[in-house]
Design an enzyme around this catalytic site. Structure first.
Site, PDB file in Angstrom:
ATOM      1  N   HIS A   2    -102.239   4.661 -79.917  1.00 44.53           N
ATOM      2  CA  HIS A   2    -102.797   4.046 -78.719  1.00 44.53           C
ATOM      3  C   HIS A   2    -103.747   4.976 -77.961  1.00 44.53           C
ATOM      4  O   HIS A   2    -103.512   6.172 -77.843  1.00 44.53           O
ATOM      5  CB  HIS A   2    -101.665   3.609 -77.782  1.00 44.53           C
ATOM      6  CG  HIS A   2    -100.793   4.751 -77.313  1.00 44.53           C
ATOM      7  ND1 HIS A   2    -101.059   5.494 -76.192  1.00 44.53           N
ATOM      8  CD2 HIS A   2     -99.662   5.273 -77.839  1.00 44.53           C
ATOM      9  CE1 HIS A   2    -100.132   6.417 -76.024  1.00 44.53           C
ATOM     10  NE2 HIS A   2     -99.265   6.312 -77.019  1.00 44.53           N
ATOM     11  N   ASP A   3    -104.843   4.391 -77.511  1.00 45.94           N
ATOM     12  CA  ASP A   3    -105.817   5.059 -76.644  1.00 45.94           C
ATOM     13  C   ASP A   3    -106.579   6.186 -77.328  1.00 45.94           C
ATOM     14  O   ASP A   3    -107.270   6.963 -76.661  1.00 45.94           O
ATOM     15  CB  ASP A   3    -105.139   5.602 -75.373  1.00 45.94           C
ATOM     16  CG  ASP A   3    -104.400   4.505 -74.617  1.00 45.94           C
ATOM     17  OD1 ASP A   3    -105.067   3.594 -74.110  1.00 45.94           O
ATOM     18  OD2 ASP A   3    -103.150   4.567 -74.542  1.00 45.94           O
TER      19      ASP A   3
ATOM     20  N   GLY B 153    -101.413   9.559 -79.523  1.00 40.45           N
ATOM     21  CA  GLY B 153    -102.037   8.850 -78.419  1.00 40.45           C
ATOM     22  C   GLY B 153    -102.994   9.710 -77.622  1.00 40.45           C
ATOM     23  O   GLY B 153    -102.788  10.915 -77.443  1.00 40.45           O
TER      24      GLY B 153
END
Length: 269
Positions: free
Chosen positions: A123-124, A141
């Site tokens: 994520h991200d 992340g």
């Protein structure tokens, strides 16, 4: 749209948007908020969910899981996104997660990237263009990877780490600090092992520019004074050298993680 081919065993939600020439193979599942641009091909057994956009000409191989909710306990169903660029190749069993509220709501992969089997983008994460993740590489992340970065197999990148453009990460490396543009890092924990000279030459950088960058590298990572003083000196001495200024800017903008240093370098601010 013309030329769309969907295998009878595939499941495509009504809200999915398919561009011209899209091919969806056997047993694929495409979610309601997915956008597949022109000529995207899902070979077979691919699952794409979430608010995911796949760029034109990208090919995704069997058992890839793209756009499912992040592996982050702080995720609470926010409408975050995943964007994958054009002409990417995503091989077998790759996993890619969308963003989170705590990280900008977006995971993004650029154009012309190769993600080999079993690699992971969390994520991200923000991944540039022409990046290669070899088998079993994992980006945690919020990591940021510049253009033309190459990873050997079985690498792991710590959350919030930045890896500058044209860097090379050796196989089985654990990267827990920022890696400068054009750097060569290897080991567990990884240390800087010089510049990615092979990559620089293959990318067509001029010989004089490479020599200047090598001189600046030796200056920045010498043992005299502090790292900050050496970076400031390099910024002045090589003020007209584009590659050097990119490295200087990268080091100066460090925020979340320490800098990956040579084995003999002092761990200093």
């Amino acid at each position: 749209m013309t030329g769309i081919v969907v295998h009878p065993t595939a499941i495509v939600a009504k809200g999915a948007q398919l561009g011209a020439g899209v091919k969806i193979g056997p047993y694929c599942i495409v979610g309601d908020n997915v956008v597949l641009a022109n000529d995207v091909e899902l070979i077979s057994h691919v699952v794409i969910e979430g608010r995911t956009t796949i760029g034109a000409g990208t090919r995704i191989f069997p058992f890839a899981s793209v756009g499912h909710q992040p592996q982050d306990l702080k995720f609470h169903g926010e409408e975050s996104r995943l964007e994958i660029g054009e002409r990417c190749t995503i091989r077998e069993s790759v996993t890619i997660n969308p963003g989170t509220e705590g990280g900008g709501m977006l995971t993004k992969i650029g154009n012309d990237c190769l993600l080999m089997a079993c690699s992971h983008v969390a994520h991200d994460a923000l991944v540039g263009n022409n990046v290669v993740l070899a088998n079993y590489c994992g980006l945690a992340g919020h990591s940021i990877v510049g253009d033309y970065v190459r990873f050997g197999g079985i690498c792991a990148v710590h959350q919030f780490v930045r890896i500058g453009s044209h860097a090379f990460i050796g196989a089985q490396s654990m990267i827990d600090g920022d890696v400068i543009p054009y750097g060569l890092a290897v080991g567990n924990r990884a240390r800087l092992a010089g510049l990615n000279l092979v990559g620089l030459k293959r990318a067509g950088f001029e010989r004089d520019s490479i020599h200047t960058l090598r001189a600046a590298y030796r200056m920045i990572f010498s043992s005299e004074g502090t790292l900050r003083e050496r970076v400031d000196d390099a910024a002045v001495m090589f003020k007209d050298a584009k590659l050097v200024q990119e490295v200087v800017s990268f080091i100066s903008s460090a925020k979340d993680r320490p800098l990956t240093l040579p084995q003999t370098g002092a761990d200093e601010e």
